[in-house]
Scaffold this motif. Structure first.
Motif, PDB file in Angstrom:
ATOM      1  N   ASP A  79       0.866  -1.163   0.000  1.00  0.00           N
ATOM      2  CA  ASP A  79       0.000   0.000   0.000  1.00  0.00           C
ATOM      3  C   ASP A  79       0.911   1.223   0.000  1.00  0.00           C
ATOM      4  O   ASP A  79       1.529   1.544   1.009  1.00  0.00           O
ATOM      5  CB  ASP A  79      -0.884  -0.026   1.249  1.00  0.00           C
ATOM      6  CG  ASP A  79      -1.876   1.114   1.295  1.00  0.00           C
ATOM      7  OD1 ASP A  79      -1.580   2.201   0.754  1.00  0.00           O
ATOM      8  OD2 ASP A  79      -2.947   0.932   1.897  1.00  0.00           O
ATOM      9  N   VAL A  80       1.012   1.891  -1.123  1.00  0.00           N
ATOM     10  CA  VAL A  80       1.938   3.004  -1.292  1.00  0.00           C
ATOM     11  C   VAL A  80       1.642   4.117  -0.288  1.00  0.00           C
ATOM     12  O   VAL A  80       2.558   4.689   0.304  1.00  0.00           O
ATOM     13  CB  VAL A  80       1.883   3.537  -2.741  1.00  0.00           C
ATOM     14  CG1 VAL A  80       2.760   4.758  -2.918  1.00  0.00           C
ATOM     15  CG2 VAL A  80       2.294   2.446  -3.703  1.00  0.00           C
ATOM     16  N   ASP A  81       0.376   4.426  -0.073  1.00  0.00           N
ATOM     17  CA  ASP A  81       0.016   5.473   0.882  1.00  0.00           C
ATOM     18  C   ASP A  81       0.438   5.097   2.296  1.00  0.00           C
ATOM     19  O   ASP A  81       0.979   5.928   3.033  1.00  0.00           O
ATOM     20  CB  ASP A  81      -1.485   5.754   0.849  1.00  0.00           C
ATOM     21  CG  ASP A  81      -1.931   6.389  -0.457  1.00  0.00           C
ATOM     22  OD1 ASP A  81      -1.104   7.069  -1.097  1.00  0.00           O
ATOM     23  OD2 ASP A  81      -3.101   6.208  -0.830  1.00  0.00           O
ATOM     24  N   LEU A  82       0.197   3.848   2.674  1.00  0.00           N
ATOM     25  CA  LEU A  82       0.578   3.392   4.005  1.00  0.00           C
ATOM     26  C   LEU A  82       2.092   3.435   4.178  1.00  0.00           C
ATOM     27  O   LEU A  82       2.594   3.883   5.216  1.00  0.00           O
ATOM     28  CB  LEU A  82       0.063   1.981   4.269  1.00  0.00           C
ATOM     29  CG  LEU A  82       0.438   1.366   5.619  1.00  0.00           C
ATOM     30  CD1 LEU A  82      -0.087   2.206   6.770  1.00  0.00           C
ATOM     31  CD2 LEU A  82      -0.056  -0.057   5.718  1.00  0.00           C
ATOM     32  N   LEU A  83       2.836   3.015   3.177  1.00  0.00           N
ATOM     33  CA  LEU A  83       4.294   3.060   3.253  1.00  0.00           C
ATOM     34  C   LEU A  83       4.784   4.497   3.422  1.00  0.00           C
ATOM     35  O   LEU A  83       5.711   4.759   4.192  1.00  0.00           O
ATOM     36  CB  LEU A  83       4.917   2.431   2.002  1.00  0.00           C
ATOM     37  CG  LEU A  83       4.756   0.920   1.870  1.00  0.00           C
ATOM     38  CD1 LEU A  83       5.276   0.459   0.504  1.00  0.00           C
ATOM     39  CD2 LEU A  83       5.471   0.189   2.980  1.00  0.00           C
ATOM     40  N   GLY A  84       4.162   5.425   2.745  1.00  0.00           N
ATOM     41  CA  GLY A  84       4.517   6.837   2.884  1.00  0.00           C
ATOM     42  C   GLY A  84       4.255   7.348   4.285  1.00  0.00           C
ATOM     43  O   GLY A  84       5.072   8.075   4.863  1.00  0.00           O
ATOM     44  N   GLU A  85       3.116   6.963   4.856  1.00  0.00           N
ATOM     45  CA  GLU A  85       2.780   7.380   6.214  1.00  0.00           C
ATOM     46  C   GLU A  85       3.752   6.785   7.230  1.00  0.00           C
ATOM     47  O   GLU A  85       4.149   7.456   8.179  1.00  0.00           O
ATOM     48  CB  GLU A  85       1.349   6.977   6.551  1.00  0.00           C
ATOM     49  CG  GLU A  85       0.314   7.795   5.804  1.00  0.00           C
ATOM     50  CD  GLU A  85      -1.103   7.414   6.168  1.00  0.00           C
ATOM     51  OE1 GLU A  85      -1.321   6.876   7.275  1.00  0.00           O
ATOM     52  OE2 GLU A  85      -2.003   7.657   5.350  1.00  0.00           O
ATOM     53  N   VAL A  86       4.129   5.541   7.032  1.00  0.00           N
ATOM     54  CA  VAL A  86       5.089   4.899   7.932  1.00  0.00           C
ATOM     55  C   VAL A  86       6.432   5.617   7.860  1.00  0.00           C
ATOM     56  O   VAL A  86       7.069   5.862   8.886  1.00  0.00           O
ATOM     57  CB  VAL A  86       5.240   3.390   7.596  1.00  0.00           C
ATOM     58  CG1 VAL A  86       6.419   2.787   8.330  1.00  0.00           C
ATOM     59  CG2 VAL A  86       3.957   2.645   7.924  1.00  0.00           C
ATOM     60  N   GLU A  87       6.857   6.000   6.663  1.00  0.00           N
ATOM     61  CA  GLU A  87       8.122   6.719   6.514  1.00  0.00           C
ATOM     62  C   GLU A  87       8.077   8.069   7.221  1.00  0.00           C
ATOM     63  O   GLU A  87       9.017   8.442   7.924  1.00  0.00           O
ATOM     64  CB  GLU A  87       8.458   6.912   5.037  1.00  0.00           C
ATOM     65  CG  GLU A  87       9.785   7.616   4.833  1.00  0.00           C
ATOM     66  CD  GLU A  87      10.142   7.783   3.371  1.00  0.00           C
ATOM     67  OE1 GLU A  87      11.223   8.348   3.118  1.00  0.00           O
ATOM     68  OE2 GLU A  87       9.367   7.383   2.489  1.00  0.00           O
ATOM     69  N   LEU A  88       6.984   8.809   7.054  1.00  0.00           N
ATOM     70  CA  LEU A  88       6.849  10.098   7.728  1.00  0.00           C
ATOM     71  C   LEU A  88       6.869   9.939   9.243  1.00  0.00           C
ATOM     72  O   LEU A  88       7.539  10.697   9.954  1.00  0.00           O
ATOM     73  CB  LEU A  88       5.555  10.793   7.293  1.00  0.00           C
ATOM     74  CG  LEU A  88       5.487  11.301   5.862  1.00  0.00           C
ATOM     75  CD1 LEU A  88       4.089  11.810   5.541  1.00  0.00           C
ATOM     76  CD2 LEU A  88       6.522  12.385   5.636  1.00  0.00           C
ATOM     77  N   THR A  89       6.131   8.957   9.734  1.00  0.00           N
ATOM     78  CA  THR A  89       6.087   8.713  11.170  1.00  0.00           C
ATOM     79  C   THR A  89       7.457   8.322  11.698  1.00  0.00           C
ATOM     80  O   THR A  89       7.888   8.798  12.758  1.00  0.00           O
ATOM     81  CB  THR A  89       5.054   7.609  11.495  1.00  0.00           C
ATOM     82  OG1 THR A  89       3.778   7.997  10.970  1.00  0.00           O
ATOM     83  CG2 THR A  89       4.941   7.376  12.987  1.00  0.00           C
ATOM     84  N   THR A  90       8.158   7.477  10.967  1.00  0.00           N
ATOM     85  CA  THR A  90       9.502   7.061  11.366  1.00  0.00           C
ATOM     86  C   THR A  90      10.444   8.256  11.428  1.00  0.00           C
ATOM     87  O   THR A  90      11.198   8.417  12.397  1.00  0.00           O
ATOM     88  CB  THR A  90      10.047   6.006  10.386  1.00  0.00           C
ATOM     89  OG1 THR A  90       9.154   4.895  10.356  1.00  0.00           O
ATOM     90  CG2 THR A  90      11.433   5.541  10.787  1.00  0.00           C
ATOM     91  N   ASN A  91      10.389   9.122  10.411  1.00  0.00           N
ATOM     92  CA  ASN A  91      11.231  10.314  10.410  1.00  0.00           C
ATOM     93  C   ASN A  91      10.925  11.203  11.614  1.00  0.00           C
ATOM     94  O   ASN A  91      11.838  11.753  12.241  1.00  0.00           O
ATOM     95  CB  ASN A  91      11.047  11.107   9.118  1.00  0.00           C
ATOM     96  CG  ASN A  91      11.587  10.380   7.916  1.00  0.00           C
ATOM     97  OD1 ASN A  91      12.372   9.453   8.031  1.00  0.00           O
ATOM     98  ND2 ASN A  91      11.161  10.795   6.739  1.00  0.00           N
TER      99      ASN A  91
END
Length: 57
Positions: free
Chosen positions: A11-23
């Motif tokens: 899920d591209v959107d979910l992966l993006g959200e996980v990256e933002l949260t991780t950062n």
């Protein structure tokens, strides 16, 4: 024979959200103080929007 449980999910959107949260988590853990709203916006890539002019009614 095909394994019905061997499913690749992406899920591209979910992966993006996980990256933002991780950062954000990394930045917060490295900061000596609380992050300001401006710092959080910068980490998340939020661009400030100028306020819209008020309309007279």
């Amino acid at each position: 024979m095909h394994d019905q449980f061997d499913v690749t999910l992406e899920d591209v959107d979910l992966l993006g959200e996980v990256e933002l949260t991780t950062n954000l988590i990394i930045a917060a853990s490295e900061a000596d103080e609380h992050l300001s709203s401006e710092e959080i916006d910068e980490i998340l890539g939020v661009e400030p929007q100028p306020p819209e002019p008020r309309r007279e009614t």
